[in-house]
Design a protein around this motif. Sequence first.
Motif, PDB file in Angstrom:
ATOM      1  N   ASP A  16     -12.259 -14.011  14.402  1.00 50.94           N
ATOM      2  CA  ASP A  16     -11.341 -12.820  14.667  1.00 50.94           C
ATOM      3  C   ASP A  16     -11.780 -12.052  13.550  1.00 50.94           C
ATOM      4  OD1 ASP A  16      -8.894 -13.979  17.006  1.00 50.94           O
ATOM      5  OD2 ASP A  16     -10.811 -13.319  17.171  1.00 50.94           O
ATOM      6  N   GLU A  17     -11.982 -10.774  13.534  1.00 49.79           N
ATOM      7  CA  GLU A  17     -11.674  -9.710  12.375  1.00 49.79           C
ATOM      8  C   GLU A  17     -10.233  -9.417  11.957  1.00 49.79           C
ATOM      9  OE1 GLU A  17     -15.563  -9.886  11.838  1.00 49.79           O
ATOM     10  OE2 GLU A  17     -14.271  -8.528  10.658  1.00 49.79           O
ATOM     11  N   ASP A  18      -9.448  -9.752  12.819  1.00 48.04           N
ATOM     12  CA  ASP A  18      -8.020  -9.618  12.462  1.00 48.04           C
ATOM     13  C   ASP A  18      -7.241 -10.823  11.820  1.00 48.04           C
ATOM     14  OD1 ASP A  18      -6.523 -10.298  15.741  1.00 48.04           O
ATOM     15  OD2 ASP A  18      -7.846 -11.427  14.519  1.00 48.04           O
ATOM     16  N   ILE A  19      -8.105 -11.984  11.441  1.00 54.29           N
ATOM     17  CA  ILE A  19      -7.508 -12.783  10.478  1.00 54.29           C
ATOM     18  C   ILE A  19      -6.760 -12.212   9.116  1.00 54.29           C
ATOM     19  CG2 ILE A  19      -9.675 -13.466   9.460  1.00 54.29           C
ATOM     20  CD1 ILE A  19      -6.661 -15.990  10.563  1.00 54.29           C
ATOM     21  N   ASN A  20      -5.435 -12.550   8.848  1.00 57.04           N
ATOM     22  CA  ASN A  20      -4.880 -11.783   7.895  1.00 57.04           C
ATOM     23  C   ASN A  20      -4.119 -13.034   7.012  1.00 57.04           C
ATOM     24  OD1 ASN A  20      -3.598 -10.355   5.970  1.00 57.04           O
ATOM     25  ND2 ASN A  20      -2.274  -9.342   7.461  1.00 57.04           N
ATOM     26  N   PRO A  21      -4.930 -13.533   6.099  1.00 56.34           N
ATOM     27  CA  PRO A  21      -4.094 -14.701   5.251  1.00 56.34           C
ATOM     28  C   PRO A  21      -3.143 -14.233   4.643  1.00 56.34           C
ATOM     29  CG  PRO A  21      -6.520 -14.537   4.837  1.00 56.34           C
ATOM     30  CD  PRO A  21      -6.562 -13.349   5.443  1.00 56.34           C
ATOM     31  N   ALA A  22      -3.032 -13.205   4.019  1.00 55.42           N
ATOM     32  CA  ALA A  22      -1.773 -12.549   3.461  1.00 55.42           C
ATOM     33  C   ALA A  22      -0.672 -12.295   4.271  1.00 55.42           C
ATOM     34  CB  ALA A  22      -1.967 -11.300   2.704  1.00 55.42           C
ATOM     35  N   GLY A  23      -0.739 -12.086   5.642  1.00 57.28           N
ATOM     36  CA  GLY A  23       0.308 -12.004   6.797  1.00 57.28           C
ATOM     37  C   GLY A  23       0.839 -13.099   7.177  1.00 57.28           C
ATOM     38  N   ILE A  24      -0.332 -14.239   7.203  1.00 58.07           N
ATOM     39  CA  ILE A  24       0.199 -15.724   7.516  1.00 58.07           C
ATOM     40  C   ILE A  24       0.959 -16.017   6.402  1.00 58.07           C
ATOM     41  CG2 ILE A  24      -0.634 -17.762   7.996  1.00 58.07           C
ATOM     42  CD1 ILE A  24      -3.246 -16.574   9.480  1.00 58.07           C
ATOM     43  N   LYS A  25       0.634 -16.120   5.308  1.00 54.15           N
ATOM     44  CA  LYS A  25       1.431 -16.471   4.008  1.00 54.15           C
ATOM     45  C   LYS A  25       2.909 -16.087   4.044  1.00 54.15           C
ATOM     46  CE  LYS A  25      -2.107 -16.265   1.054  1.00 54.15           C
ATOM     47  NZ  LYS A  25      -2.802 -16.212  -0.351  1.00 54.15           N
ATOM     48  N   PHE A  27       4.266 -14.572   6.369  1.00 51.09           N
ATOM     49  CA  PHE A  27       5.081 -14.735   7.466  1.00 51.09           C
ATOM     50  C   PHE A  27       5.659 -16.458   7.453  1.00 51.09           C
ATOM     51  CE2 PHE A  27       5.410 -17.330  11.609  1.00 51.09           C
ATOM     52  CZ  PHE A  27       6.227 -16.772  12.398  1.00 51.09           C
ATOM     53  N   ILE A  28       5.079 -17.069   6.888  1.00 48.41           N
ATOM     54  CA  ILE A  28       5.392 -18.632   6.636  1.00 48.41           C
ATOM     55  C   ILE A  28       6.621 -18.633   5.342  1.00 48.41           C
ATOM     56  CG2 ILE A  28       4.770 -20.936   6.027  1.00 48.41           C
ATOM     57  CD1 ILE A  28       4.167 -20.265   8.652  1.00 48.41           C
ATOM     58  N   GLY A  29       6.441 -17.657   4.576  1.00 54.22           N
ATOM     59  CA  GLY A  29       7.149 -17.528   3.320  1.00 54.22           C
ATOM     60  C   GLY A  29       6.311 -18.209   2.248  1.00 54.22           C
ATOM     61  N   PHE A  30       5.113 -18.370   2.133  1.00 53.55           N
ATOM     62  CA  PHE A  30       4.250 -18.936   1.349  1.00 53.55           C
ATOM     63  C   PHE A  30       4.072 -17.998   0.054  1.00 53.55           C
ATOM     64  CE2 PHE A  30       1.677 -22.774   0.325  1.00 53.55           C
ATOM     65  CZ  PHE A  30       0.681 -22.020  -0.562  1.00 53.55           C
ATOM     66  N   PRO A 275      11.367 -20.294  13.075  1.00 54.36           N
ATOM     67  CA  PRO A 275      11.677 -19.295  14.287  1.00 54.36           C
ATOM     68  C   PRO A 275      10.452 -19.112  15.098  1.00 54.36           C
ATOM     69  CG  PRO A 275      12.325 -18.228  12.360  1.00 54.36           C
ATOM     70  CD  PRO A 275      11.624 -19.498  11.947  1.00 54.36           C
ATOM     71  N   ILE A 276      10.316 -19.584  16.509  1.00 54.90           N
ATOM     72  CA  ILE A 276       8.961 -19.302  17.420  1.00 54.90           C
ATOM     73  C   ILE A 276       8.766 -18.161  17.839  1.00 54.90           C
ATOM     74  CG2 ILE A 276       7.862 -20.575  19.201  1.00 54.90           C
ATOM     75  CD1 ILE A 276       8.214 -22.422  16.707  1.00 54.90           C
ATOM     76  N   LEU A 277       7.861 -17.215  17.637  1.00 60.17           N
ATOM     77  CA  LEU A 277       7.368 -16.220  18.295  1.00 60.17           C
ATOM     78  C   LEU A 277       6.687 -16.069  19.416  1.00 60.17           C
ATOM     79  CD1 LEU A 277       6.413 -14.604  14.582  1.00 60.17           C
ATOM     80  CD2 LEU A 277       8.954 -14.949  15.626  1.00 60.17           C
ATOM     81  N   ASP A 278       7.298 -14.959  20.185  1.00 64.13           N
ATOM     82  CA  ASP A 278       6.488 -14.786  21.458  1.00 64.13           C
ATOM     83  C   ASP A 278       5.275 -14.117  21.161  1.00 64.13           C
ATOM     84  OD1 ASP A 278       7.268 -12.292  21.066  1.00 64.13           O
ATOM     85  OD2 ASP A 278       8.888 -12.200  22.559  1.00 64.13           O
TER      86      ASP A 278
END
Length: 630
Positions: A16-25, A27-30, A275-278
């Motif tokens: 996916d072109e929408d993979i966003n490492p910064a967003g994932i980190k 979100f996790i609080g990494f 938190p589990i997101l829909d």
Amino acid sequence: MNHGNEDNPDNRQDFDEDINPAGIKSFIGFTYGDVVALKELLPVVTENADAIVERFYENIRHHPELMSTLEKADSTIERLKKVQKRYLLELFQGEYDSDYFMNRLRIGEIHQRIGLSSGWYLGAFSVYVQEITPLILRKYRFNGMARSQALLALNKIVFIDVQLAIKSYLKVSLDNKFADYQGQIEAISMSQGVIEFSLDGSILNANANALHMFGYAPEEIYGKPHSILVDASYVNNVDYRIFWERLNRGEYDAGEYKLIARNGKEIWCQATYNPILDKHGKPFKIVMYANDITSQKTQNVVYQARVRSYSAFIDEVAHGNLRQRVNAQGHDELSLIGGNLNAMTESLARMAGEVGEAGNEIFSTLSQLQSAVDVQSTGASEQAAAVNETTVTLEEIMATSTQTLGKAQQLGESAERTRREGEQGLMTVKQTISGMEAIRSRVENIAMTILALSEHTQQIGEITAVVTNLAQQSKMLAFNASIEAAKAGDAGRGFAVVAAEVKDLAEQSQQSTAQVQKILQDIRRATDRAVMATEEGSKGVDAGVLLVQKSGEVMRQLSEVIHETALASQQIVAAVRQEVTGIKQVTLSMSEINKVTTQFVAGTQEAKTASTRLGVVAGKLRDSVSVYKI
């Protein structure tokens, strides 16, 4: 699990072109703190990586379906171990950029493609957590904050990998989405207690680990509020409300939590509230993953008490009390540390005593050294003054010696002239002796002539005496003849005349001989005096000869003395010249000595300053050691 063919470019797919490492980190609080915490774990994980991978594949051997899947993948266990080790270490290398994310997605896609279910794949993360968590607890057993940060960072990076794995599986097959998710939950449930909460905190579900951890049966806990698991005083605290508000906003929370079991027993858990997101990105439930760390926490409490006692002991030591010792009974690491602290304190006490004694000795020695340096400094100053005076004196001696050299040279020249004149005088004396010898010879000749004259005079006197006698006899004869002529008268008158003339002649002869006798007596007396004079002259000449000879001897001796004096003068000139040269060398040497003495004076002053400073240091050392109670 990880397989080696993920490095083959031919196996890469477009993700996916929408993979966003910064967003994932985010979100996790990494955070960067998590990166640092994971990198700090790299040495201990590297040290145990082979053992972790070995236990991982030992577990796989108990599952034939996994072995079958791996065999179908056309790979070997040994090769997989190497790849798995690299995959494990990448979790702690601190490089979590887009390449890391893409590589993780590609690995998930490969596992799904070879037929490995998401449950087994995600279960590997549970094994990692089970193997690495004890390492973290052991590494930071005395640092709760670092331990919490490390466990939290581990959970975050595992969950990032889990999310990437899930995304890769979802991307390959949306139909397996729920199965993949359920496999993830099941995998995590193998090692952790899992409880699902609604957004209002009601318990929706709990796995066997969680039920066992809190001592509840399913029917006793389902539908109950989260507050039954925490202390009542915390429930009414504003922090508890804020805690749930944050979770409802989708914010992640992790840490060490003190929870309450069914029988009121306190349980410490290392847990994360997720938190589990829909599909719209809104939380619809909260999942808690928890590990029971009560035993470690209890041990930590004991450890902390002992650490506090150690800290108090260290504080006493820091304030100079070296008489106390800690209780180091036991065989655990703290006991070993306590034993080392006791040994260190004993060594420190012994060292403090030795340093104190050494400080006193140094102080005493420095006092003596200071006195010696003072004396030496005074002596050096006096020596410098003496050297200066000596240098001035040598310069004066140098001038005097130069003058002496000139005078000695003049003396040598005078001595040489005297030697020559002495030799001439000796020759003159010799000539005088020769002349006196000749005079003595002449005087002796004169004396002999006078003696001969005296003898001749004596003979003449004897002759004159005979003549006088003859004249007297002639006179007597004439007188007798006159008488006879008178008797003869006229016949005898002519004879009487002759007799008278003979008588007159006899008288005249007698008178002449008398005069001759007188003259001869005068001559005899004169010759006697001449003889005596010549004898005296001869004696005088002899005495003169002796005196001249003595004078000659004296002149000879004087000539020798003059010669020796001339030689001595030459030697004096040479000696004075050498003396001048020597004085010049001594003057140069004294100049060097003066320089050295000046440097020595400066050195003694520096030594005095250094010894004074060292004395201050020794005093401080003695004062510092004096604070210790031994």
